[in-house]
Design an enzyme around this catalytic site. Sequence first.
Site, PDB file in Angstrom:
ATOM      1  N   LYS A   1      15.986-120.768  55.421  1.00  0.00           N
ATOM      2  CA  LYS A   1      14.805-120.084  55.941  1.00  0.00           C
ATOM      3  C   LYS A   1      15.139-118.712  56.516  1.00  0.00           C
ATOM      4  O   LYS A   1      14.249-118.014  57.004  1.00  0.00           O
ATOM      5  CB  LYS A   1      14.133-120.952  57.003  1.00  0.00           C
ATOM      6  CG  LYS A   1      13.563-122.246  56.431  1.00  0.00           C
ATOM      7  CD  LYS A   1      12.826-123.051  57.478  1.00  0.00           C
ATOM      8  CE  LYS A   1      12.231-124.318  56.870  1.00  0.00           C
ATOM      9  NZ  LYS A   1      11.516-125.149  57.869  1.00  0.00           N
TER      10      LYS A   1
ATOM     11  N   ARG B   1       9.886-129.653  45.432  1.00  0.00           N
ATOM     12  CA  ARG B   1       8.600-129.663  44.745  1.00  0.00           C
ATOM     13  C   ARG B   1       8.392-128.310  44.052  1.00  0.00           C
ATOM     14  O   ARG B   1       8.945-127.288  44.483  1.00  0.00           O
ATOM     15  CB  ARG B   1       7.463-129.909  45.734  1.00  0.00           C
ATOM     16  CG  ARG B   1       7.406-131.322  46.286  1.00  0.00           C
ATOM     17  CD  ARG B   1       6.021-131.612  46.824  1.00  0.00           C
ATOM     18  NE  ARG B   1       6.030-132.702  47.794  1.00  0.00           N
ATOM     19  CZ  ARG B   1       4.943-133.250  48.305  1.00  0.00           C
ATOM     20  NH1 ARG B   1       3.746-132.794  47.949  1.00  0.00           N
ATOM     21  NH2 ARG B   1       5.012-134.228  49.172  1.00  0.00           N
TER      22      ARG B   1
ATOM     23  N   ARG C   1      21.336-128.044  54.629  1.00  0.00           N
ATOM     24  CA  ARG C   1      20.692-127.430  55.779  1.00  0.00           C
ATOM     25  C   ARG C   1      21.548-127.698  57.007  1.00  0.00           C
ATOM     26  O   ARG C   1      22.308-128.693  57.035  1.00  0.00           O
ATOM     27  CB  ARG C   1      19.286-127.994  55.974  1.00  0.00           C
ATOM     28  CG  ARG C   1      19.254-129.462  56.385  1.00  0.00           C
ATOM     29  CD  ARG C   1      17.836-129.991  56.394  1.00  0.00           C
ATOM     30  NE  ARG C   1      17.283-129.963  55.060  1.00  0.00           N
ATOM     31  CZ  ARG C   1      15.997-130.150  54.802  1.00  0.00           C
ATOM     32  NH1 ARG C   1      15.148-130.364  55.788  1.00  0.00           N
ATOM     33  NH2 ARG C   1      15.554-130.113  53.570  1.00  0.00           N
TER      34      ARG C   1
ATOM     35  N   ASP D   1      14.356-142.932  39.406  1.00  0.00           N
ATOM     36  CA  ASP D   1      15.208-142.038  40.189  1.00  0.00           C
ATOM     37  C   ASP D   1      16.523-141.732  39.486  1.00  0.00           C
ATOM     38  O   ASP D   1      16.940-140.576  39.400  1.00  0.00           O
ATOM     39  CB  ASP D   1      15.513-142.653  41.554  1.00  0.00           C
ATOM     40  CG  ASP D   1      14.411-142.418  42.570  1.00  0.00           C
ATOM     41  OD1 ASP D   1      13.399-141.793  42.209  1.00  0.00           O
ATOM     42  OD2 ASP D   1      14.554-142.875  43.715  1.00  0.00           O
TER      43      ASP D   1
ATOM     44  N   GLY E   1      16.057-129.840  43.719  1.00  0.00           N
ATOM     45  CA  GLY E   1      15.128-130.957  43.623  1.00  0.00           C
ATOM     46  C   GLY E   1      13.922-130.806  44.507  1.00  0.00           C
ATOM     47  O   GLY E   1      13.403-131.806  45.020  1.00  0.00           O
TER      48      GLY E   1
ATOM     49  N   ARG F   1       9.381-119.844  46.751  1.00  0.00           N
ATOM     50  CA  ARG F   1       9.011-119.343  48.077  1.00  0.00           C
ATOM     51  C   ARG F   1      10.228-119.039  48.933  1.00  0.00           C
ATOM     52  O   ARG F   1      10.178-118.157  49.799  1.00  0.00           O
ATOM     53  CB  ARG F   1       8.105-120.357  48.782  1.00  0.00           C
ATOM     54  CG  ARG F   1       6.723-120.467  48.155  1.00  0.00           C
ATOM     55  CD  ARG F   1       5.747-121.167  49.088  1.00  0.00           C
ATOM     56  NE  ARG F   1       6.078-122.560  49.313  1.00  0.00           N
ATOM     57  CZ  ARG F   1       5.684-123.557  48.518  1.00  0.00           C
ATOM     58  NH1 ARG F   1       4.964-123.301  47.424  1.00  0.00           N
ATOM     59  NH2 ARG F   1       6.001-124.795  48.798  1.00  0.00           N
TER      60      ARG F   1
ATOM     61  N   TYR G   1       6.291-143.091  39.424  1.00  0.00           N
ATOM     62  CA  TYR G   1       6.607-142.473  38.132  1.00  0.00           C
ATOM     63  C   TYR G   1       6.669-143.538  37.036  1.00  0.00           C
ATOM     64  O   TYR G   1       6.190-143.327  35.913  1.00  0.00           O
ATOM     65  CB  TYR G   1       7.925-141.705  38.212  1.00  0.00           C
ATOM     66  CG  TYR G   1       8.018-140.819  39.428  1.00  0.00           C
ATOM     67  CD1 TYR G   1       6.944-140.003  39.795  1.00  0.00           C
ATOM     68  CD2 TYR G   1       9.149-140.797  40.228  1.00  0.00           C
ATOM     69  CE1 TYR G   1       7.010-139.197  40.922  1.00  0.00           C
ATOM     70  CE2 TYR G   1       9.222-139.997  41.352  1.00  0.00           C
ATOM     71  CZ  TYR G   1       8.158-139.205  41.701  1.00  0.00           C
ATOM     72  OH  TYR G   1       8.224-138.415  42.822  1.00  0.00           O
TER      73      TYR G   1
ATOM     74  N   GLY H   1       5.441-138.536  45.378  1.00  0.00           N
ATOM     75  CA  GLY H   1       5.612-139.770  44.633  1.00  0.00           C
ATOM     76  C   GLY H   1       7.001-140.327  44.830  1.00  0.00           C
ATOM     77  O   GLY H   1       7.887-139.666  45.387  1.00  0.00           O
ATOM     78  N   HIS H   2       7.199-141.548  44.383  1.00  0.00           N
ATOM     79  CA  HIS H   2       8.514-142.188  44.390  1.00  0.00           C
ATOM     80  C   HIS H   2       8.700-142.925  43.075  1.00  0.00           C
ATOM     81  O   HIS H   2       7.780-142.998  42.236  1.00  0.00           O
ATOM     82  CB  HIS H   2       8.670-143.124  45.580  1.00  0.00           C
ATOM     83  CG  HIS H   2       9.050-142.433  46.856  1.00  0.00           C
ATOM     84  ND1 HIS H   2      10.244-141.747  47.008  1.00  0.00           N
ATOM     85  CD2 HIS H   2       8.392-142.291  48.030  1.00  0.00           C
ATOM     86  CE1 HIS H   2      10.307-141.236  48.224  1.00  0.00           C
ATOM     87  NE2 HIS H   2       9.203-141.540  48.870  1.00  0.00           N
TER      88      HIS H   2
ATOM     89  N   ILE I   1       8.600-145.882  41.969  1.00  0.00           N
ATOM     90  CA  ILE I   1       7.609-146.845  41.503  1.00  0.00           C
ATOM     91  C   ILE I   1       6.372-146.159  40.928  1.00  0.00           C
ATOM     92  O   ILE I   1       5.747-146.646  39.983  1.00  0.00           O
ATOM     93  CB  ILE I   1       7.238-147.809  42.656  1.00  0.00           C
ATOM     94  CG1 ILE I   1       6.495-149.020  42.123  1.00  0.00           C
ATOM     95  CG2 ILE I   1       6.457-147.093  43.756  1.00  0.00           C
ATOM     96  CD1 ILE I   1       6.327-150.120  43.161  1.00  0.00           C
TER      97      ILE I   1
END
Length: 371
Positions: A70, A93, A42, A164, A91, A99, A138, A133-134, A136
Amino acid sequence: MPPEHRGPLAGVRVVELESLAPGPFGAMILADLGADVVRVDRPGGPGSGRLAAPATALQRGRRVVAVDLKSPTGVADVLRLVDRADVLVEGYRPGVAERLGLGPDICRARNPRLVYARITGWGQDGPLAARAGHDIDYLAVAGALEPLRRDGEAPRAPLNMLADFAGGGMLLAVGVLAALLERERSGQGQVVDAAMVDGSALLTTFLHGMIAAGRWPAPPGGNLLDGGAPFYDTYVTADGGFMAVGALEPAFYAALLDGLGLAGDTLPAQYDPAGWPELRRRFAERFAQRTRDEWAAVFEGRDACVAPVLAPGQAAQHPHNLARGTFVQVGGEVQPAPAPRFDRTSAGPPRPAPEPARDAVSVSDILTGWS
């Protein structure tokens, strides 16, 4: 002109949509193996305004373009790269890429050979798919965090290495490589859904086998490989350092006793849990009598599965790592070297991470090199 790429993945073209640590790590592996990875940032640079890894670490070996996803023009530019790419890594969501107009249906309609690799915490579907989430989290849901404790204590987060990186970025890279191999037979790309919760669960396969075989009977911290066995644990040395002991097999255990000066003593049997507290006490007493480096010298010539516990900053100077070149200088910084190694198609040392403000190239420049 594009940079020269060597390694087993030379000639593979990867478009990486900027994301946080697991995705960049997976793309870093591909770049380390010789792929031409172009990171789409970006405006403002990677991870602008968010928790992000330093550019000099996970971002090595890439080229970078700055694109506003965008804007219709920015999306069109990325799709032009997709037209000539072998792999796309994203990566976001679930649903975000769609979208933006960069979902797998659109990309693979333009390029049916594209391997579209997606990495998320919870996967592309399921009740938690849209949840934040992070690492820990998962690990917790995968059943990989609860065993990382001792009875009566809380689990300890293993940094963010397991979900990760091992269960996330590494799994992504494996999925990409498998999809590229299958493409040689079918001529078609496919979507790779790499979920960190899936990868974390996968890492517990051996543990599930031990449980099924009745070989994990005790509470956490009381079993063979979780610190319960005194011959598979760490011990404090006289200078506050630590030694790691993994003397599981009888021959290695005998060498451990010899190095500690306990070979002639009357001790409980190695695999009798009732005697483990006494063994631990005796081992701890001995290790506390010398410094870490003194113990490292004692065990240097013994096959006892005993090693000094090194800090990250010390590991690069260990003689074995120096001999193998396990760490390398990248842009003036010490970093782990690419792995694994190849006897014919070595990729060589990685290139330093690009600085977006200085090293960014245009989409047209990339496409000219990919023509």
